[in-house]
Enzyme design. Structure first.
Site, PDB file in Angstrom:
ATOM      1  N   TYR A 177      17.023  30.293   6.109  1.00 30.31           N
ATOM      2  CA  TYR A 177      15.921  31.106   6.603  1.00 30.31           C
ATOM      3  C   TYR A 177      15.920  31.172   8.124  1.00 30.31           C
ATOM      4  CZ  TYR A 177      13.862  30.882   1.927  1.00 30.31           C
ATOM      5  OH  TYR A 177      13.638  31.003   0.584  1.00 30.31           O
ATOM      6  N   LYS A 193       0.844  -1.201   0.000  1.00 25.91           N
ATOM      7  CA  LYS A 193       0.000   0.000   0.000  1.00 25.91           C
ATOM      8  C   LYS A 193       0.879   1.251   0.000  1.00 25.91           C
ATOM      9  CE  LYS A 193      -0.379  -0.051   5.045  1.00 25.91           C
ATOM     10  NZ  LYS A 193      -1.294  -0.066   6.198  1.00 25.91           N
TER      11      LYS A 193
END
Length: 389
Positions: free
Chosen positions: A271, A41
């Protein structure tokens, strides 16, 4: 990693199909005579469902496990003919897709069992269903305490002819951490199966074991097991007394050095300026960021491997790039390869360690690897074939 085998990408996910196959074979041999149902899955935990399924299919599992009908349909389009079981709840609108793709399906309630049976009968066919019993997970399944009431109803629905019972199963909630609770869930599952049989329902298989339960105790193997993360290199060191060896690493995240630059003392990085150099430092900018699945939480915490040497992440992980300190590594230059997850030489950033540093679990690490990263397959029949999805 040999330079001639490196794909021409700024970053990529390398999948070792040989290691995957060996992990799966180890499970199959460990649980025999029980059969195994490998879980593919979520695009085989992010590694590429079709490529992974083709490797696992050669080991002749009982079936392959997915979560949704579209996942099963994708495997059919990829040429997989083996039984495919959809384990998550399916809406009534998906029944036609289940039938068209010849998928088996979990029934998580009397209502869902009735809908599956009616849909199959309306399509003039018969669907194999897998009945879930809730023994303690609490999210889905027929409540074990009410087995005496719902067992005759199950028998009645099955007698209509549109569905056949392929198995009865449950989900363990703490197989790797709470043996007493797991044994209790197993006992509850067995009682529910006995109640079903008393109502005239034949139960071909019982199953409950995920990767943790496969490694924990043979009593959990029953007729089928459903390994997932172990196949892909996760859950190391949780076996009981070494009965099942730790899995081999399957996934490796690689990224190229885009630029190398020397920063003066007191320079800020990325940042928010969350890192400031204390001396002259040489930083390499890697072509990978959180848009590729590298967790932002690794900012100023994570590590990479360059030339087989561990180097720390400096500053914040950006959307597309990440900086690492290569001051102690000689000869680093643009186009060199860094390893964010996996092995380089004698050093390894193991999946479990990566997850712990990022404050998450192994499952999320793999399934969060972005689709922007090409999948590069090595170590198997698809060696050196690049996924373009």
């Amino acid at each position: 990693m040999t330079r001639s085998r490196e794909p021409p990408y700024r970053a990529w996910l390398e999948v070792d199909l040989g290691a995957l196959s060996r992990n799966a074979r180890r499970v199959a041999e460990h649980v025999a005579p029980a059969r195994f149902v490998p879980m593919v899955k979520a695009d085989a935990y992010g590694l590429g469902a079709i490529e992974v399924a083709r490797v696992l299919d050669r080991l002749e599992p009982y079936a392959l496990g997915v979560a949704t009908p579209p996942e099963g349909a994708e495997l059919r389009r990829g040429g997989i003919e083996r039984r495919i079981v959809v384990f998550a709840p399916s809406a009534a609108a998906e029944i036609s897709q289940l039938l068209e793709a010849r998928l088996e399906c979990a029934a998580l309630s009397l209502a869902s069992l009735a809908k599956l049976e009616a849909g199959a009968r309306a399509g003039c066919t018969r669907m194999a269903v897998h009945l879930e019993v809730d023994t303690g997970m609490g999210r889905a399944g027929l409540p074990v305490a009410d087995a005496g009431a719902w067992s005759p109803e199950v028998a009645s629905i099955l007698s209509r002819g549109g569905a056949s019972l392929a198995s009865v199963f449950t989900h363990f909630h703490s197989a790797g951490t709470d043996p007493a609770a797991t044994r209790l869930q197993l006992a509850r599952l067995r009682r529910a199966a006995s109640t079903l049989e008393e109502a005239g329902v034949e139960v071909p298989f019982l199953h409950a074991a995920n990767s943790d339960a496969v490694m924990a105790d043979p009593q959990y193997h029953l007729g089928l097991v459903r390994p997932g993360i172990y196949l892909y290199g996760g859950r190391r060191g949780t076996g009981a007394g070494g009965a099942l060896a730790d899995p081999e690493s399957v996934a490796r995240v690689r990224a190229r050095v885009l630029e190398v630059r020397d920063l003066a003392p007191g320079s800020t990085v990325s940042y928010g300026a969350t890192y400031t150099t204390g001396d002259v430092e040489r930083l390499a900018t890697l072509g990978i960021g959180y848009a590729d699945g590298l967790p932002w939480r690794l900012s100023n915490r994570g590590q990479a491997l360059i030339h087989g040497v561990r180097v720390p992440i400096r500053g914040g992980v950006c959307m597309d790039v990440t900086s690492v300190d290569v001051s102690g590594v000689s000869g680093v230059e643009a186009a060199d390869v860094a390893t964010l997850l996996g092995r380089d030489g004698r050093e390894e950033v193991a999946l479990a360690d990566f997850a712990e540093t990022a404050g998450t679990i192994e499952y999320e690490v793999l399934t969060a690897i972005g689709r922007r990263l090409p999948r590069h397959y090595v170590g198997g029949p698809a060696d050196a074939a690049d996924g373009s999805r």
